[in-house]
Design a protein around this motif. Sequence first.
Motif, PDB file in Angstrom:
ATOM      1  N   TRP A  99      55.578  84.094 -37.463  1.00 51.12           N
ATOM      2  CA  TRP A  99      56.880  83.767 -37.899  1.00 51.12           C
ATOM      3  C   TRP A  99      57.796  84.898 -37.852  1.00 51.12           C
ATOM      4  N   GLU A 100      57.485  85.857 -38.516  1.00 48.33           N
ATOM      5  CA  GLU A 100      58.484  86.880 -38.886  1.00 48.33           C
ATOM      6  C   GLU A 100      58.756  87.692 -37.324  1.00 48.33           C
ATOM      7  N   ASN A 101      57.888  87.515 -36.353  1.00 49.06           N
ATOM      8  CA  ASN A 101      57.932  88.252 -35.200  1.00 49.06           C
ATOM      9  C   ASN A 101      59.045  87.694 -34.098  1.00 49.06           C
ATOM     10  N   ASP A 102      58.882  86.308 -34.258  1.00 54.01           N
ATOM     11  CA  ASP A 102      59.831  85.336 -33.162  1.00 54.01           C
ATOM     12  C   ASP A 102      60.568  84.639 -33.816  1.00 54.01           C
ATOM     13  N   MET A 114      61.661  73.324 -41.664  1.00 58.68           N
ATOM     14  CA  MET A 114      61.890  72.620 -40.497  1.00 58.68           C
ATOM     15  C   MET A 114      60.768  73.365 -39.289  1.00 58.68           C
ATOM     16  N   ALA A 115      59.811  72.543 -38.834  1.00 55.60           N
ATOM     17  CA  ALA A 115      58.737  72.709 -37.847  1.00 55.60           C
ATOM     18  C   ALA A 115      59.606  72.647 -36.681  1.00 55.60           C
ATOM     19  N   PHE A 136      74.445  78.944 -42.546  1.00 58.92           N
ATOM     20  CA  PHE A 136      73.337  78.116 -41.737  1.00 58.92           C
ATOM     21  C   PHE A 136      71.991  78.770 -41.310  1.00 58.92           C
ATOM     22  N   ALA A 137      72.457  79.769 -40.840  1.00 56.56           N
ATOM     23  CA  ALA A 137      71.176  80.662 -40.444  1.00 56.56           C
ATOM     24  C   ALA A 137      70.493  81.125 -41.511  1.00 56.56           C
ATOM     25  N   GLN A 163      65.364  79.995 -44.443  1.00 56.75           N
ATOM     26  CA  GLN A 163      64.742  79.638 -45.684  1.00 56.75           C
ATOM     27  C   GLN A 163      63.727  78.434 -45.392  1.00 56.75           C
ATOM     28  N   ARG A 164      64.469  77.457 -44.634  1.00 54.93           N
ATOM     29  CA  ARG A 164      63.569  76.011 -44.334  1.00 54.93           C
ATOM     30  C   ARG A 164      62.147  76.234 -43.819  1.00 54.93           C
ATOM     31  N   LEU A 165      62.184  77.285 -42.750  1.00 52.62           N
ATOM     32  CA  LEU A 165      61.067  77.668 -41.880  1.00 52.62           C
ATOM     33  C   LEU A 165      60.026  78.365 -42.804  1.00 52.62           C
TER      34      LEU A 165
END
Length: 416
Positions: A48-51, A1-2, A173-174, A179-181
């Motif tokens: 991504w992994e930072n924020d 999900m963008a 859900f989190a 995983q979607r990200l």
Amino acid sequence: MARRARSYSGASHVPMSSGEDRGRECPETAWACRLPGAPVRDIRMNDWENDVADEISVLVVDDKPQNLLAMKALLADSGLRVLTAESGPAALELLLVHDVMLALLDVQMPGMDGFALAELMRGAERTRHVPIIFLTAGSQESQRSFKGYEAGAVDFIYKPVDAHVLRSKVAVFADLHRQRLLLAERIVEQERLARVNALMLGALSHDIRSPLSVMMLNAELLIRQTESPSLQKAGQRVKAAAMLLGRQVDHLGSLARRPCELLQVQPVRGDLASLAAQRLDVESNQAVMWVPPAFERLGDTTGDFDPELMAQAIDRLIIQGATHAGDCAIQIQVDGSAHRSLTLRISFDRVLEPEAAIHLFGGTEPVSGMSSAQVGPGLEEPERVARAHGGSLIGASRARQGTMFELLLPRLQSER
């Protein structure tokens, strides 16, 4: 999900607090109208992994402030940002500036209830896929549950809320959202790598064609100027090898040039030469030929392919070849001499007129010299069939060489 950008062109800033500007006229109308124009920001692998923890938010909507405080306390240790709103319109304002991975909506609220809010969320592109869990203090009636699922709910939680159940469902859900990200990140990276590979293949193809062109010219000079039969044969072999390498480079360029919507293939083991011979005997194909074609089979022509789709591709190639060849005989060759591939080649001695070359091979002018062979609108359908099998289709019309269509397939679909 963008993830979306935090600003919207042509829209005034919307307060992040759910308690501000609730008296604004028809916020749900403005929300529905402004969402489709929201820009999308690409996600980058290095941030991504930072924020991501700061970006994952859950929305809780309840008309009772004490319930909101309780929900924030229950989710305090989840590592998520909890956004709260005391009404449907206030929730819609929050959704203008925040992306949420889950919405917890109270069913019974004055004015806009949870069902109405869910329907508005489902009607907008931005929040259409946000999972919704309804919070309700009512009885577990099947009719109420059915209405909730129709509105887009994925689950119900009944009050008083069980802390363990709530945390467990939110955690699920989190994890799905993360995983979607991650999947979106990988898709973006794969697309970037595909573009880089296509550029590299294009550059390499161009660099390879230049020495091949020199080889072909020198081989032609050797054939014409020497009187030695052995040297003439050597020149012919060099020319044939250069032409073969040129076609292989063209196939690489065809595969790298652009993506193609793939067809659904149901491959079975079959004989490509036998299928081509059968299609030649079809009355509709015979009707377009001015003179009988020449047919040749080389090597083992068995392989894996979808016979129905391949028959359609062969029919299209035969019709195009016979139509443009006129009174010249077309040559059909099925070559299975390569270990891992099969080649169907249709050729004739006539050079195409510019309009016909553009229709079959694309571009703004006919393909000539050692330029990359292309496929135009007239050959799009057989090209799609070739791509669906993991192969490619090229074509060219050149002086002293005539016109050629070449369809290359992997022999085994398991080796694609």
